[in-house]
Design a protein around this motif. Sequence first.
Motif, PDB file in Angstrom:
ATOM      1  N   UNK A 237       0.764  -1.236   0.000  1.00 40.15           N
ATOM      2  CA  UNK A 237       0.000   0.000   0.000  1.00 40.15           C
ATOM      3  C   UNK A 237       0.796   1.288   0.000  1.00 40.15           C
ATOM      4  N   UNK A 238       2.096   1.198  -0.269  1.00 37.13           N
ATOM      5  CA  UNK A 238       2.909   2.413  -0.310  1.00 37.13           C
ATOM      6  C   UNK A 238       3.010   2.963  -1.734  1.00 37.13           C
ATOM      7  N   UNK A 239       3.136   4.267  -1.837  1.00 32.05           N
ATOM      8  CA  UNK A 239       3.459   4.900  -3.106  1.00 32.05           C
ATOM      9  C   UNK A 239       4.979   4.903  -3.220  1.00 32.05           C
ATOM     10  N   UNK A 240       5.487   4.703  -4.414  1.00 30.55           N
ATOM     11  CA  UNK A 240       6.914   4.442  -4.558  1.00 30.55           C
ATOM     12  C   UNK A 240       7.491   5.280  -5.696  1.00 30.55           C
ATOM     13  N   UNK A 241       8.703   5.819  -5.482  1.00 33.52           N
ATOM     14  CA  UNK A 241       9.307   6.725  -6.462  1.00 33.52           C
ATOM     15  C   UNK A 241      10.761   6.327  -6.749  1.00 33.52           C
ATOM     16  N   UNK A 242      10.982   5.250  -7.505  1.00 36.80           N
ATOM     17  CA  UNK A 242      12.347   4.889  -7.872  1.00 36.80           C
ATOM     18  C   UNK A 242      12.963   5.945  -8.783  1.00 36.80           C
ATOM     19  N   UNK A 243      14.291   5.983  -8.819  1.00 40.99           N
ATOM     20  CA  UNK A 243      14.984   6.922  -9.698  1.00 40.99           C
ATOM     21  C   UNK A 243      16.067   6.183 -10.477  1.00 40.99           C
ATOM     22  N   UNK A 244      16.363   6.684 -11.656  1.00 39.11           N
ATOM     23  CA  UNK A 244      17.465   6.186 -12.467  1.00 39.11           C
ATOM     24  C   UNK A 244      17.670   7.166 -13.611  1.00 39.11           C
ATOM     25  N   UNK A 245      18.882   7.175 -14.151  1.00 35.75           N
ATOM     26  CA  UNK A 245      19.131   7.942 -15.377  1.00 35.75           C
ATOM     27  C   UNK A 245      19.396   6.989 -16.541  1.00 35.75           C
ATOM     28  N   UNK A 246      19.324   5.686 -16.279  1.00 37.26           N
ATOM     29  CA  UNK A 246      19.577   4.674 -17.303  1.00 37.26           C
ATOM     30  C   UNK A 246      18.258   4.240 -17.929  1.00 37.26           C
ATOM     31  N   UNK A 247      18.071   4.450 -19.233  1.00 39.31           N
ATOM     32  CA  UNK A 247      16.784   4.136 -19.859  1.00 39.31           C
ATOM     33  C   UNK A 247      16.296   2.715 -19.603  1.00 39.31           C
ATOM     34  N   UNK A 248      17.192   1.734 -19.662  1.00 41.22           N
ATOM     35  CA  UNK A 248      16.761   0.353 -19.462  1.00 41.22           C
ATOM     36  C   UNK A 248      16.241   0.138 -18.044  1.00 41.22           C
ATOM     37  N   UNK A 249      16.856   0.786 -17.065  1.00 42.63           N
ATOM     38  CA  UNK A 249      16.393   0.636 -15.675  1.00 42.63           C
ATOM     39  C   UNK A 249      15.112   1.416 -15.432  1.00 42.63           C
ATOM     40  N   UNK A 250      14.977   2.552 -16.084  1.00 41.93           N
ATOM     41  CA  UNK A 250      13.728   3.313 -15.970  1.00 41.93           C
ATOM     42  C   UNK A 250      12.571   2.443 -16.453  1.00 41.93           C
ATOM     43  N   UNK A 251      12.774   1.755 -17.574  1.00 47.26           N
ATOM     44  CA  UNK A 251      11.729   0.878 -18.113  1.00 47.26           C
ATOM     45  C   UNK A 251      11.550  -0.362 -17.243  1.00 47.26           C
ATOM     46  N   UNK A 252      12.655  -0.903 -16.726  1.00 52.56           N
ATOM     47  CA  UNK A 252      12.583  -2.080 -15.851  1.00 52.56           C
ATOM     48  C   UNK A 252      11.753  -1.780 -14.614  1.00 52.56           C
ATOM     49  N   UNK A 253      11.974  -0.616 -14.005  1.00 50.77           N
ATOM     50  CA  UNK A 253      11.255  -0.256 -12.782  1.00 50.77           C
ATOM     51  C   UNK A 253       9.760  -0.052 -13.029  1.00 50.77           C
ATOM     52  N   UNK A 254       9.392   0.144 -14.269  1.00 57.50           N
ATOM     53  CA  UNK A 254       7.977   0.334 -14.615  1.00 57.50           C
ATOM     54  C   UNK A 254       7.267  -0.998 -14.834  1.00 57.50           C
ATOM     55  N   UNK A 255       8.035  -2.048 -15.104  1.00 60.98           N
ATOM     56  CA  UNK A 255       7.453  -3.342 -15.474  1.00 60.98           C
ATOM     57  C   UNK A 255       7.192  -4.203 -14.236  1.00 60.98           C
ATOM     58  N   UNK A 256       6.282  -3.730 -13.395  1.00 63.42           N
ATOM     59  CA  UNK A 256       6.036  -4.412 -12.116  1.00 63.42           C
ATOM     60  C   UNK A 256       4.558  -4.719 -11.901  1.00 63.42           C
ATOM     61  N   UNK A 257       3.789  -4.666 -12.964  1.00 57.49           N
ATOM     62  CA  UNK A 257       2.344  -4.852 -12.826  1.00 57.49           C
ATOM     63  C   UNK A 257       1.839  -6.172 -13.406  1.00 57.49           C
ATOM     64  N   UNK A 258       2.768  -7.050 -13.777  1.00 56.40           N
ATOM     65  CA  UNK A 258       2.374  -8.321 -14.389  1.00 56.40           C
ATOM     66  C   UNK A 258       2.730  -9.521 -13.520  1.00 56.40           C
ATOM     67  N   UNK A 259       2.976  -9.293 -12.229  1.00 56.09           N
ATOM     68  CA  UNK A 259       3.238 -10.417 -11.316  1.00 56.09           C
ATOM     69  C   UNK A 259       2.848  -9.981  -9.912  1.00 56.09           C
ATOM     70  N   UNK A 260       2.753 -10.937  -9.010  1.00 55.63           N
ATOM     71  CA  UNK A 260       2.406 -10.651  -7.617  1.00 55.63           C
ATOM     72  C   UNK A 260       3.234 -11.526  -6.686  1.00 55.63           C
ATOM     73  N   UNK A 261       3.616 -10.960  -5.565  1.00 54.16           N
ATOM     74  CA  UNK A 261       4.341 -11.699  -4.543  1.00 54.16           C
ATOM     75  C   UNK A 261       3.361 -12.408  -3.621  1.00 54.16           C
ATOM     76  N   UNK A 262       3.763 -13.572  -3.132  1.00 55.74           N
ATOM     77  CA  UNK A 262       2.922 -14.301  -2.184  1.00 55.74           C
ATOM     78  C   UNK A 262       3.060 -13.703  -0.795  1.00 55.74           C
TER      79      UNK A 262
END
Length: 297
Positions: A237-262
């Motif tokens: 339930x937290x809002x989260x604000x990752x940072x990066x200047x690397x395009x691949x990591x910026x995109x990686x940090x966005x790809x978190x809505x297609x799985x769930x942790x147990x």
Amino acid sequence: MAETTVPDLVLNNGITIPALGFGVFQTPPEQTITAVETALETGYRHIDTAAAYGNEREVGEALRRSGIARSEVFVETKVWITDFGYDATLHAFTKATGKLGLDQLDLLILHQALPGEFDLTIAAYKALETLLTDGKVRAIGVSNFMPEHLTRLLDAVTVVPAVNQIEVHPYFRQPEVLAADTEHGILSQAWSPIGGITFYRDSGHTSTLTDPVITEIADGHGKTPAQVMLRWHLQQGRQVIPKSVTPSRIRENFAIFDFALTDDELAALDALDTGKRGGPEPEQITRENFGMAIPEA
């Protein structure tokens, strides 16, 4: 435009904020425009900056270059301690909006509690309340406030902060602060959400990114450790604000809505808490030690 739509969280005044945002802490001004442009192209719709970061102007330029409607991007910035006080904080808003090129901010927060001069903190927050009443900001909040700071503030002001932006990651969970935020209806916003500022040489690994518990969970989901940690925040339930200047990591940090942790995986991440803060102690923040002049332009 990215196909993924980031879910919204509802603040205590009814305003919505994307659950995932993009931070620019320690991003040099000359890299900020490109980083924010990449984030917006990826699909981020919340940008978090601060007067003390020295890159508000570049954030504003990236927003203009993006061509995205102002109403589609949630913009947040922070008032630094040298601009605390009622009139000084009103002027801090003018400085921030001038650099960002905006008339209205979605969220304006106090960057530190400044406990040794809390009268200035209260006056600064009352200025935020005025800005909120006048419609110049849509929501107001605080950052790095511990439970005792929240109690002192709430005893003296009218508007409950919408957010409290604090250091949270698996190695430093701050459960007491999270509980206090929840008790008061304040959204916890995680800075350093993947422990990027930390070094734990005595733990046998140098960072959260190489922690064996986290890497094992990541491997099981076909994800990276950073993605697992960001997902951990979202599911709690937290809002989260990752940072990066690397395009691949910026995109990686966005790809978190297609799985769930147990539940077991969430608990395993919780159990990594060391109680060791990576950033400065809030009680040690003083204008003498951390003061800096925030330029007019």
